[in-house]
Design a protein around this motif. Structure first.
Motif, PDB file in Angstrom:
ATOM      1  N   UNK A 194     -45.478   0.995   4.572  1.00 26.68           N
ATOM      2  CA  UNK A 194     -44.592  -0.143   4.769  1.00 26.68           C
ATOM      3  C   UNK A 194     -45.327  -1.464   4.598  1.00 26.68           C
ATOM      4  N   UNK A 195     -46.565  -1.534   5.121  1.00 25.74           N
ATOM      5  CA  UNK A 195     -47.331  -2.768   4.965  1.00 25.74           C
ATOM      6  C   UNK A 195     -47.652  -3.019   3.494  1.00 25.74           C
ATOM      7  N   UNK A 196     -48.003  -1.971   2.764  1.00 24.57           N
ATOM      8  CA  UNK A 196     -48.272  -2.128   1.335  1.00 24.57           C
ATOM      9  C   UNK A 196     -47.019  -2.603   0.609  1.00 24.57           C
ATOM     10  N   UNK A 197     -45.870  -2.088   1.016  1.00 24.10           N
ATOM     11  CA  UNK A 197     -44.615  -2.482   0.370  1.00 24.10           C
ATOM     12  C   UNK A 197     -44.311  -3.952   0.635  1.00 24.10           C
ATOM     13  N   UNK A 198     -44.386  -4.380   1.898  1.00 24.53           N
ATOM     14  CA  UNK A 198     -43.989  -5.744   2.244  1.00 24.53           C
ATOM     15  C   UNK A 198     -45.049  -6.783   1.875  1.00 24.53           C
ATOM     16  N   UNK A 199     -46.331  -6.428   1.933  1.00 28.52           N
ATOM     17  CA  UNK A 199     -47.389  -7.399   1.688  1.00 28.52           C
ATOM     18  C   UNK A 199     -47.813  -7.478   0.227  1.00 28.52           C
ATOM     19  N   UNK A 200     -47.597  -6.395  -0.538  1.00 29.80           N
ATOM     20  CA  UNK A 200     -48.075  -6.377  -1.918  1.00 29.80           C
ATOM     21  C   UNK A 200     -46.942  -6.207  -2.926  1.00 29.80           C
ATOM     22  N   UNK A 201     -46.173  -5.118  -2.777  1.00 30.17           N
ATOM     23  CA  UNK A 201     -45.171  -4.781  -3.789  1.00 30.17           C
ATOM     24  C   UNK A 201     -44.033  -5.805  -3.806  1.00 30.17           C
ATOM     25  N   UNK A 202     -43.522  -6.141  -2.634  1.00 31.10           N
ATOM     26  CA  UNK A 202     -42.379  -7.055  -2.574  1.00 31.10           C
ATOM     27  C   UNK A 202     -42.702  -8.448  -3.120  1.00 31.10           C
ATOM     28  N   UNK A 203     -43.829  -9.079  -2.748  1.00 31.95           N
ATOM     29  CA  UNK A 203     -44.144 -10.384  -3.360  1.00 31.95           C
ATOM     30  C   UNK A 203     -44.317 -10.324  -4.870  1.00 31.95           C
ATOM     31  N   UNK A 204     -44.889  -9.230  -5.385  1.00 33.54           N
ATOM     32  CA  UNK A 204     -45.061  -9.113  -6.828  1.00 33.54           C
ATOM     33  C   UNK A 204     -43.727  -8.929  -7.551  1.00 33.54           C
ATOM     34  N   UNK A 205     -42.713  -8.464  -6.829  1.00 36.45           N
ATOM     35  CA  UNK A 205     -41.425  -8.139  -7.450  1.00 36.45           C
ATOM     36  C   UNK A 205     -40.406  -9.260  -7.336  1.00 36.45           C
ATOM     37  N   UNK A 206     -40.787 -10.418  -6.806  1.00 40.93           N
ATOM     38  CA  UNK A 206     -39.784 -11.439  -6.496  1.00 40.93           C
ATOM     39  C   UNK A 206     -39.066 -11.965  -7.743  1.00 40.93           C
ATOM     40  N   UNK A 207     -39.780 -12.095  -8.870  1.00 41.40           N
ATOM     41  CA  UNK A 207     -39.086 -12.577 -10.074  1.00 41.40           C
ATOM     42  C   UNK A 207     -38.124 -11.520 -10.613  1.00 41.40           C
ATOM     43  N   UNK A 208     -38.512 -10.246 -10.538  1.00 41.17           N
ATOM     44  CA  UNK A 208     -37.609  -9.176 -10.956  1.00 41.17           C
ATOM     45  C   UNK A 208     -36.377  -9.128 -10.058  1.00 41.17           C
ATOM     46  N   UNK A 209     -36.601  -9.314  -8.758  1.00 37.35           N
ATOM     47  CA  UNK A 209     -35.485  -9.312  -7.813  1.00 37.35           C
ATOM     48  C   UNK A 209     -34.534 -10.467  -8.114  1.00 37.35           C
ATOM     49  N   UNK A 210     -35.089 -11.647  -8.404  1.00 31.80           N
ATOM     50  CA  UNK A 210     -34.246 -12.811  -8.698  1.00 31.80           C
ATOM     51  C   UNK A 210     -33.416 -12.589  -9.960  1.00 31.80           C
ATOM     52  N   UNK A 211     -34.038 -12.045 -11.005  1.00 30.52           N
ATOM     53  CA  UNK A 211     -33.304 -11.790 -12.243  1.00 30.52           C
ATOM     54  C   UNK A 211     -32.193 -10.771 -12.030  1.00 30.52           C
ATOM     55  N   UNK A 212     -32.508  -9.704 -11.298  1.00 30.91           N
ATOM     56  CA  UNK A 212     -31.490  -8.689 -11.032  1.00 30.91           C
ATOM     57  C   UNK A 212     -30.385  -9.235 -10.135  1.00 30.91           C
ATOM     58  N   UNK A 213     -30.746 -10.102  -9.197  1.00 28.44           N
ATOM     59  CA  UNK A 213     -29.729 -10.657  -8.298  1.00 28.44           C
ATOM     60  C   UNK A 213     -28.676 -11.426  -9.085  1.00 28.44           C
ATOM     61  N   UNK A 214     -29.109 -12.222 -10.059  1.00 28.70           N
ATOM     62  CA  UNK A 214     -28.153 -12.989 -10.867  1.00 28.70           C
ATOM     63  C   UNK A 214     -27.195 -12.045 -11.592  1.00 28.70           C
ATOM     64  N   UNK A 215     -27.753 -11.023 -12.227  1.00 27.97           N
ATOM     65  CA  UNK A 215     -26.929 -10.082 -12.988  1.00 27.97           C
ATOM     66  C   UNK A 215     -25.974  -9.323 -12.075  1.00 27.97           C
ATOM     67  N   UNK A 216     -26.482  -8.842 -10.943  1.00 27.94           N
ATOM     68  CA  UNK A 216     -25.676  -8.023 -10.043  1.00 27.94           C
ATOM     69  C   UNK A 216     -24.650  -8.856  -9.285  1.00 27.94           C
ATOM     70  N   UNK A 217     -24.972 -10.111  -8.987  1.00 31.62           N
ATOM     71  CA  UNK A 217     -23.995 -10.986  -8.332  1.00 31.62           C
ATOM     72  C   UNK A 217     -22.789 -11.199  -9.242  1.00 31.62           C
ATOM     73  N   UNK A 218     -23.048 -11.487 -10.509  1.00 31.59           N
ATOM     74  CA  UNK A 218     -21.946 -11.679 -11.458  1.00 31.59           C
ATOM     75  C   UNK A 218     -21.164 -10.371 -11.634  1.00 31.59           C
ATOM     76  N   UNK A 219     -21.888  -9.246 -11.645  1.00 28.59           N
ATOM     77  CA  UNK A 219     -21.222  -7.940 -11.735  1.00 28.59           C
ATOM     78  C   UNK A 219     -20.266  -7.730 -10.563  1.00 28.59           C
TER      79      UNK A 219
END
Length: 290
Positions: A194-219
């Protein structure tokens, strides 16, 4: 002769920006004009709309039409006002976008960073669901919603739309680019999953999350078939369903000025999300180095 060639090349290079800008402006006008025409119609009275040709300049009923739609209620959808429709649609769009991202990122994280039996089998099962959208499995899904008593609820509106094989695939492909040395360093530092996910993976994924959020929100915002099927009460209508109910087969029975106002409000939130998150959206789609 070489001088002519150079001069011709220079002349063409000077003209090319003007041509590019002309094409770009023409494309913008083609896209924006219907929206502007809708806005103009939303400022006219019903009689002015029904009497062609429709004028190209805004009318004098802007405040009256927008006040009636926002606070007076829409007759053909049970007197529900636009605020209620916007609230319902926003809840659906945000729930679908956030739910899809949370489920997809967790499933992709488990597939990439954990070793368990039939790991790839589960991934391919998720991937195969791309061939089974809600429209294909709509009857059994509706039966499940009825049996669980989720008709006319936000849970029934959003839950069947949350699973996303596409988002899982995209997150998996990105997680596979994370260096194994980073995982080993986290283990040496005593970081658990969990610490690896929240401290490393999640910060690295923020741009991917933002791009997907735009697409999925419109969906989620533009969903029509499933909300039409799973809602019976006017109080639970989304703005897309309300627009369809407001339009009658006879022009005289349709409050076109209120339809146009509702259309403008239906357009604004997705446009605002795209504009506000444009930088993150583009960065998440084109960025390759993390």
């Amino acid at each position: 002769m070489p001088e002519r060639t150079e001069a011709g090349t220079t002349s063409r290079s000077r003209r090319s920006p003007w041509v590019s800008h002309a094409v770009l402006i023409a494309g913008i006008l083609i896209v924006v004009f219907p929206i502007y025409y809708t806005f103009v119609a939303s400022t006219l009275s019903l009689q002015q709309i029904l009497r062609p040709p429709l004028q190209l300049l805004p009318g004098s009923h802007f405040l009256d039409n927008y006040y009636e739609a926002l606070f007076g209620g829409l007759g053909r959808v049970g007197g529900i006002n636009v605020w209620t429709l916007l609230l319902n649609t926003s809840i659906v769009a945000l729930s679908v976008a956030v739910g899809k991202i949370v489920i997809s990122i967790l499933s992709a994280y488990a597939i990439v960073f954990f070793r368990f039996p039939f790991r790839m089998t589960f991934f391919w099962v998720i991937f195969i669901t791309l061939m089974l959208p809600v429209e294909v499995r709509i009857l059994p899904t509706y039966k499940v919603m009825v049996d669980l008593g989720l008709i006319d609820t936000y849970t029934g509106l959003t839950l069947p739309l949350m699973a996303s094989a596409t988002a899982t695939l995209l997150f998996r492909q990105f997680f596979m680019t994370i260096p194994g040395e980073l995982l080993e360093a986290a283990r040496v530092d005593g970081a658990g999953p969990w610490r690896f996910f929240f401290d490393f993976v999640l910060p690295l994924s923020k741009t991917n999350i933002a791009a997907l959020f735009v697409i999925l929100f419109i969906y989620g915002w533009t969903q029509y078939l499933w909300p039409l099927l799973v809602t019976n009460s006017n109080d639970m209508n989304t703005i897309i369903i309300a627009l369809r109910k407001m339009i009658s087969y006879a022009d005289a029975d349709t409050q076109w000025h209120l339809v146009m106002v509702t259309t403008i409000f239906a357009i604004l939130p997705p446009v605002a999300v795209v504009v506000l998150m444009q930088r993150w959206f583009v960065k998440g789609l084109v960025e390759t180095e993390k």
